[in-house]
Design an enzyme around this catalytic site. Sequence first.
Site, PDB file in Angstrom:
ATOM      1  N   TRP A  78     -16.340  25.681  61.119  1.00 22.38           N
ATOM      2  CA  TRP A  78     -16.067  24.935  59.881  1.00 22.38           C
ATOM      3  C   TRP A  78     -14.584  24.910  59.547  1.00 22.38           C
ATOM      4  O   TRP A  78     -14.175  24.344  58.554  1.00 22.38           O
ATOM      5  CB  TRP A  78     -16.827  25.581  58.716  1.00 22.38           C
ATOM      6  CG  TRP A  78     -16.619  27.058  58.665  1.00 22.38           C
ATOM      7  CD1 TRP A  78     -15.564  27.708  58.098  1.00 22.38           C
ATOM      8  CD2 TRP A  78     -17.465  28.059  59.224  1.00 22.38           C
ATOM      9  NE1 TRP A  78     -15.699  29.069  58.267  1.00 22.38           N
ATOM     10  CE2 TRP A  78     -16.859  29.312  58.954  1.00 22.38           C
ATOM     11  CE3 TRP A  78     -18.673  28.037  59.926  1.00 22.38           C
ATOM     12  CZ2 TRP A  78     -17.423  30.529  59.366  1.00 22.38           C
ATOM     13  CZ3 TRP A  78     -19.224  29.256  60.323  1.00 22.38           C
ATOM     14  CH2 TRP A  78     -18.601  30.470  60.052  1.00 22.38           C
TER      15      TRP A  78
ATOM     16  N   GLU B 174     -19.512  27.944  53.134  1.00 18.21           N
ATOM     17  CA  GLU B 174     -19.098  28.861  52.080  1.00 18.21           C
ATOM     18  C   GLU B 174     -20.288  29.540  51.414  1.00 18.21           C
ATOM     19  O   GLU B 174     -20.222  30.722  51.077  1.00 18.21           O
ATOM     20  CB  GLU B 174     -18.252  28.131  51.033  1.00 18.21           C
ATOM     21  CG  GLU B 174     -16.917  27.616  51.555  1.00 18.21           C
ATOM     22  CD  GLU B 174     -15.997  28.716  52.059  1.00 18.21           C
ATOM     23  OE1 GLU B 174     -16.240  29.902  51.731  1.00 18.21           O
ATOM     24  OE2 GLU B 174     -15.047  28.402  52.787  1.00 18.21           O
TER      25      GLU B 174
ATOM     26  N   TYR C 203     -29.726  37.873  50.176  1.00 17.29           N
ATOM     27  CA  TYR C 203     -29.320  37.218  48.913  1.00 17.29           C
ATOM     28  C   TYR C 203     -29.983  35.856  48.787  1.00 17.29           C
ATOM     29  O   TYR C 203     -29.336  34.815  48.804  1.00 17.29           O
ATOM     30  CB  TYR C 203     -27.804  37.099  48.837  1.00 17.29           C
ATOM     31  CG  TYR C 203     -27.122  38.394  48.488  1.00 17.29           C
ATOM     32  CD1 TYR C 203     -27.513  39.118  47.376  1.00 17.29           C
ATOM     33  CD2 TYR C 203     -26.087  38.897  49.256  1.00 17.29           C
ATOM     34  CE1 TYR C 203     -26.884  40.313  47.044  1.00 17.29           C
ATOM     35  CE2 TYR C 203     -25.458  40.087  48.932  1.00 17.29           C
ATOM     36  CZ  TYR C 203     -25.865  40.792  47.823  1.00 17.29           C
ATOM     37  OH  TYR C 203     -25.252  41.964  47.496  1.00 17.29           O
TER      38      TYR C 203
ATOM     39  N   TYR D 268     -14.719  31.250  43.415  1.00 21.27           N
ATOM     40  CA  TYR D 268     -14.233  31.309  44.793  1.00 21.27           C
ATOM     41  C   TYR D 268     -14.644  30.071  45.585  1.00 21.27           C
ATOM     42  O   TYR D 268     -13.813  29.391  46.212  1.00 21.27           O
ATOM     43  CB  TYR D 268     -14.735  32.565  45.535  1.00 21.27           C
ATOM     44  CG  TYR D 268     -14.567  32.346  47.010  1.00 21.27           C
ATOM     45  CD1 TYR D 268     -13.300  32.434  47.582  1.00 21.27           C
ATOM     46  CD2 TYR D 268     -15.618  31.894  47.803  1.00 21.27           C
ATOM     47  CE1 TYR D 268     -13.096  32.116  48.914  1.00 21.27           C
ATOM     48  CE2 TYR D 268     -15.424  31.577  49.129  1.00 21.27           C
ATOM     49  CZ  TYR D 268     -14.168  31.685  49.676  1.00 21.27           C
ATOM     50  OH  TYR D 268     -13.952  31.345  50.973  1.00 21.27           O
TER      51      TYR D 268
ATOM     52  N   ASP E 164     -11.058  35.969  47.050  1.00 20.89           N
ATOM     53  CA  ASP E 164     -12.214  36.663  47.614  1.00 20.89           C
ATOM     54  C   ASP E 164     -11.815  38.105  47.931  1.00 20.89           C
ATOM     55  O   ASP E 164     -10.735  38.549  47.550  1.00 20.89           O
ATOM     56  CB  ASP E 164     -12.699  35.942  48.875  1.00 20.89           C
ATOM     57  CG  ASP E 164     -11.777  36.176  50.054  1.00 20.89           C
ATOM     58  OD1 ASP E 164     -10.581  36.417  49.824  1.00 20.89           O
ATOM     59  OD2 ASP E 164     -12.246  36.117  51.198  1.00 20.89           O
TER      60      ASP E 164
ATOM     61  N   CYS F 288      -4.527  42.925  57.311  1.00 19.43           N
ATOM     62  CA  CYS F 288      -4.673  43.782  56.133  1.00 19.43           C
ATOM     63  C   CYS F 288      -6.154  44.101  55.923  1.00 19.43           C
ATOM     64  O   CYS F 288      -6.749  43.774  54.906  1.00 19.43           O
ATOM     65  CB  CYS F 288      -4.069  43.094  54.901  1.00 19.43           C
ATOM     66  SG  CYS F 288      -3.698  44.222  53.542  1.00 19.43           S
TER      67      CYS F 288
ATOM     68  N   CYS G 176      -0.610  47.887  59.746  1.00 18.37           N
ATOM     69  CA  CYS G 176       0.689  47.854  59.068  1.00 18.37           C
ATOM     70  C   CYS G 176       1.884  47.765  60.026  1.00 18.37           C
ATOM     71  O   CYS G 176       2.855  47.070  59.717  1.00 18.37           O
ATOM     72  CB  CYS G 176       0.826  49.047  58.138  1.00 18.37           C
ATOM     73  SG  CYS G 176      -0.423  49.068  56.815  1.00 18.37           S
TER      74      CYS G 176
ATOM     75  N   CYS H  72       6.009  45.495  51.267  1.00 22.31           N
ATOM     76  CA  CYS H  72       4.684  45.898  50.779  1.00 22.31           C
ATOM     77  C   CYS H  72       4.811  47.164  49.935  1.00 22.31           C
ATOM     78  O   CYS H  72       5.204  48.227  50.426  1.00 22.31           O
ATOM     79  CB  CYS H  72       3.744  46.147  51.951  1.00 22.31           C
ATOM     80  SG  CYS H  72       2.102  46.704  51.443  1.00 22.31           S
TER      81      CYS H  72
END
Length: 352
Positions: free
Chosen positions: A21, A34, A79, A117, A135, A189, A196, A205
Amino acid sequence: MFFTTQLLEWNHQHNSRTMPWKGIKDPYRIWLSEIILQQTRVEQGQPYYERFITTYPTIQDLAAAPDEAVFRLWQGLGYYARCKNMLAAARQVVQSYQGRFPDTYEAIQSLKGVGPYTAAAIASFAFNSHHAVLDGNVFRVLSRYFGIDTPVDSTAGKKEFAALAQELLPAGQSAVYNQSIMDFGASICKPQQPLCPQCPLSKKCVALRQQIVALLPVKSKKLVIKKRYFYYIVLDYKGQVFIRKRTGNDIWQNLHEFILLETPSPITVQELQASSGFKALLQDVFYTVQGISPAFKQQLTHQTIHSQFLLLSAAKKPAITNYMAVPINRLNNYAFPKTITDFLENKSLGLF
DNA sequence: AACCCGGGGGG
DNA sequence: CCCCCAGGGTT
């Protein structure tokens, strides 16, 4: 701004996350992806996305589909309110928008199952509208880079991070920027063991400088896990078993189940048969016990459910209200929770 | 603001 | 065992 330019540069240089997508402009496909990906990992959702697109190539196809067929296709994804709302939204678009997907943030968010979102994601990806996504990835990246310890699951935190995210959004590049920050959060991240040393943002950061990367983002709510004990009565009469559709807003809404008795603590099958609930349900049923399954355990986010299946065969047609009799070979037309699916697929039990 | 909703993967 | 996941709806 350093943050934004570095992020876009990173995306240009390194990003190789490929998803079906990604980069497309069809709002139906973007919306579908989504909805499927809400609180769901990409690897888990992708096969579902592909099955939905194959089965329902257009939003008209989805809107016209029978509810049960759609729930069956969603089975196992969890869900289940998402599935119900998705169907409602598809019919909303067909009926209220003549099948043409709405193109403004406000109209998109008015669709069932579409919150801040998802509306920002669709508006930016499909229409390049100036709305920043927020998000789990974005919360994490921003909280670390800017050293913000406001709990992300608080109202204040949502407002603060939303304002910051919107401020960082570069004009005219919302689609690529939103995609970049989420990919960056997922691959660099990361929640655990972020990379890092190879992070293009590490120079500025705050969390890295203060050595609090692992402490961010902050979440204030503590999870309470309930224990529940389900006893399913699989009542067979001449090759048909009794099931019903769960209603209400409890777990597994709109999925099907066998006759269910729930107890607050584990009991034996003998105790079950002696219980008032069992007698009330099966008082006029003449049955023989055909089998007892092992205990099934399912660990969910907020509850642990222990389930056991008791197979009964009725000698005479049972008068069971609120349940419907379905031939065993037709059970695959109905959507069930994972535990029941596991039970049905476990041929080694020799239950059917 | 608090609480509810699944299932899977990784440490 | 814990945490997290391209969140949203209900009360």
